[in-house]
Design a protein around this motif. Structure first.
Motif, PDB file in Angstrom:
ATOM      1  N   MET A  18       0.814  -1.205   0.000  1.00  0.00           N
ATOM      2  CA  MET A  18       0.000   0.000   0.000  1.00  0.00           C
ATOM      3  C   MET A  18       0.854   1.264   0.000  1.00  0.00           C
ATOM      4  O   MET A  18       0.493   2.271  -0.606  1.00  0.00           O
ATOM      5  N   ASN A  88       2.016   4.734   7.233  1.00  0.00           N
ATOM      6  CA  ASN A  88       1.536   3.475   6.665  1.00  0.00           C
ATOM      7  C   ASN A  88       2.379   2.259   7.027  1.00  0.00           C
ATOM      8  O   ASN A  88       1.916   1.135   6.857  1.00  0.00           O
ATOM      9  N   THR A 137      -2.677   4.380   8.298  1.00  0.00           N
ATOM     10  CA  THR A 137      -3.227   3.081   7.930  1.00  0.00           C
ATOM     11  C   THR A 137      -3.595   2.338   9.202  1.00  0.00           C
ATOM     12  O   THR A 137      -2.721   1.847   9.921  1.00  0.00           O
ATOM     13  N   SER A 139      -7.000  -0.350  10.199  1.00  0.00           N
ATOM     14  CA  SER A 139      -7.469  -1.623   9.655  1.00  0.00           C
ATOM     15  C   SER A 139      -8.885  -1.854  10.153  1.00  0.00           C
ATOM     16  O   SER A 139      -9.289  -1.271  11.173  1.00  0.00           O
ATOM     17  N   LYS A 156      -3.662  -1.762  16.022  1.00  0.00           N
ATOM     18  CA  LYS A 156      -4.551  -1.029  15.124  1.00  0.00           C
ATOM     19  C   LYS A 156      -5.679  -0.334  15.893  1.00  0.00           C
ATOM     20  O   LYS A 156      -6.154   0.731  15.478  1.00  0.00           O
ATOM     21  N   ALA A 179      -7.878   8.107   8.973  1.00  0.00           N
ATOM     22  CA  ALA A 179      -7.271   6.799   8.720  1.00  0.00           C
ATOM     23  C   ALA A 179      -8.077   6.028   7.692  1.00  0.00           C
ATOM     24  O   ALA A 179      -9.301   6.169   7.604  1.00  0.00           O
ATOM     25  N   VAL A 180      -7.366   5.199   6.936  1.00  0.00           N
ATOM     26  CA  VAL A 180      -8.008   4.167   6.126  1.00  0.00           C
ATOM     27  C   VAL A 180      -7.989   2.871   6.922  1.00  0.00           C
ATOM     28  O   VAL A 180      -7.042   2.599   7.669  1.00  0.00           O
ATOM     29  N   CYS A 181      -9.053   2.093   6.771  1.00  0.00           N
ATOM     30  CA  CYS A 181      -9.180   0.824   7.501  1.00  0.00           C
ATOM     31  C   CYS A 181      -9.440  -0.293   6.497  1.00  0.00           C
ATOM     32  O   CYS A 181     -10.592  -0.658   6.247  1.00  0.00           O
ATOM     33  N   ILE A 217      -6.535   1.171  -1.786  1.00  0.00           N
ATOM     34  CA  ILE A 217      -6.265   1.882  -0.539  1.00  0.00           C
ATOM     35  C   ILE A 217      -5.599   3.222  -0.833  1.00  0.00           C
ATOM     36  O   ILE A 217      -5.942   4.253  -0.233  1.00  0.00           O
ATOM     37  N   MET A 221      -6.512   7.059   0.396  1.00  0.00           N
ATOM     38  CA  MET A 221      -5.523   7.906   1.076  1.00  0.00           C
ATOM     39  C   MET A 221      -5.427   9.268   0.390  1.00  0.00           C
ATOM     40  O   MET A 221      -5.408  10.318   1.055  1.00  0.00           O
TER      41      MET A 221
END
Length: 252
Positions: A18, A88, A137, A139, A156, A179-181, A217, A221
């Motif tokens: 990612m 990340n 990042t 989750s 996380k 955040a991305v999960c 992903i 972002m």
């Protein structure tokens, strides 16, 4: 799109998966990109197809404060500031609390939590000046538990709540933190888990009927880091093909 023309983006864990996809995405949208990773070979691979005048690599163990500070300073020295931090870098260890060795527990926390803290702390003065943003990042494992992943889930979960706390603390400074999960994503970190049985089990739960790709992903972002998300902060956004839409009950 050219949403990041003239802006500088630091991406940790940029040597693969990612992070490498994020570096490509931000570079394609015009950014100066600083690729940070502990593995030099991965950094070299990640940077070789990016424009040299807008690319910097910095071998760094973000779990060590001084190295994190040096990575941020290298970005400032080369490009004049920092507009976006993509936290990340990640690792995992499998096992329940009785099976997880203390050194594995500490390694996961050092990379997934302490490294994010060090990078955010070092970058924050520059992000305040730029009215910039941080994307971390996390989750789906930071929003709910898994079987046999106690160290990863703990790390996380910490990231997801760090995002909320930092969004509260720094919104007044003009700095957004999100955040991305992701769910199961096709990266080097998941290759040992990528069996036919595991994928089939995930596809039973993912409405879109595929596992994630790094580019999926990276695209989110870029959205969260851009002015398109200018009124979005403190969000842990699932990028999971609809997995988290379920209440957990089986399909009928």
């Amino acid at each position: 799109m050219a949403r990041f023309d003239g802006k500088t983006v630091i991406v940790t864990g940029a040597g693969s998966g990612m992070g490498a996809a994020a570096a490509r995405r931000f570079s394609a949208e015009g950014a100066n990109v600083v690729l940070v990773d502990i593995e030099k070979d991965g950094l070299d691979r990640g940077a070789k197809d990016l424009p040299g005048e807008r690319t910097l690599i910095k071998q760094t163990d973000t779990g060590k404060r001084q190295q994190a500070e040096e990575a941020v300073q290298a970005a400032v020295d080369r490009f004049g500031g920092v507009d976006v931090l993509i936290n990340n870098a990640g690792t995992l260890a499998q096992g329940d609390v009785t099976e997880t060795a203390e050194e594995d527990w500490q390694r996961v926390l050092d990379v997934n939590v302490t490294g994010y803290f060090h990078m955010a702390k070092a970058a924050m003065p520059h992000l305040k000046q730029a009215k910039g943003s941080i994307v971390m990042t996390s989750s789906v494992s930071g929003l709910g538990g898994d079987w046999g992943m106690v160290a990863y889930n703990a790390s996380k979960g910490a990231v997801s709540n760090m995002v909320r706390a930092m969004a509260l603390d720094h919104g007044r400074d003009g700095v957004r933190v999100n955040a991305v999960c992701p769910t199961f994503t096709d990266t080097g970190m998941t290759q040992d888990m990528k069996t036919d049985e595991t994928i089939a089990a995930f596809l039973q739960r993912i409405p879109m009927q595929r596992i994630g790709q790094p580019e999926d992903i990276a695209a989110v972002m870029a959205f969260l880091a851009s002015d398109d998300a200018g009124f979005v902060t403190g969000v842990n956004l699932p990028v999971d093909g609809g997995l988290s839409a379920s209440n957990g009950q089986p399909a009928q």
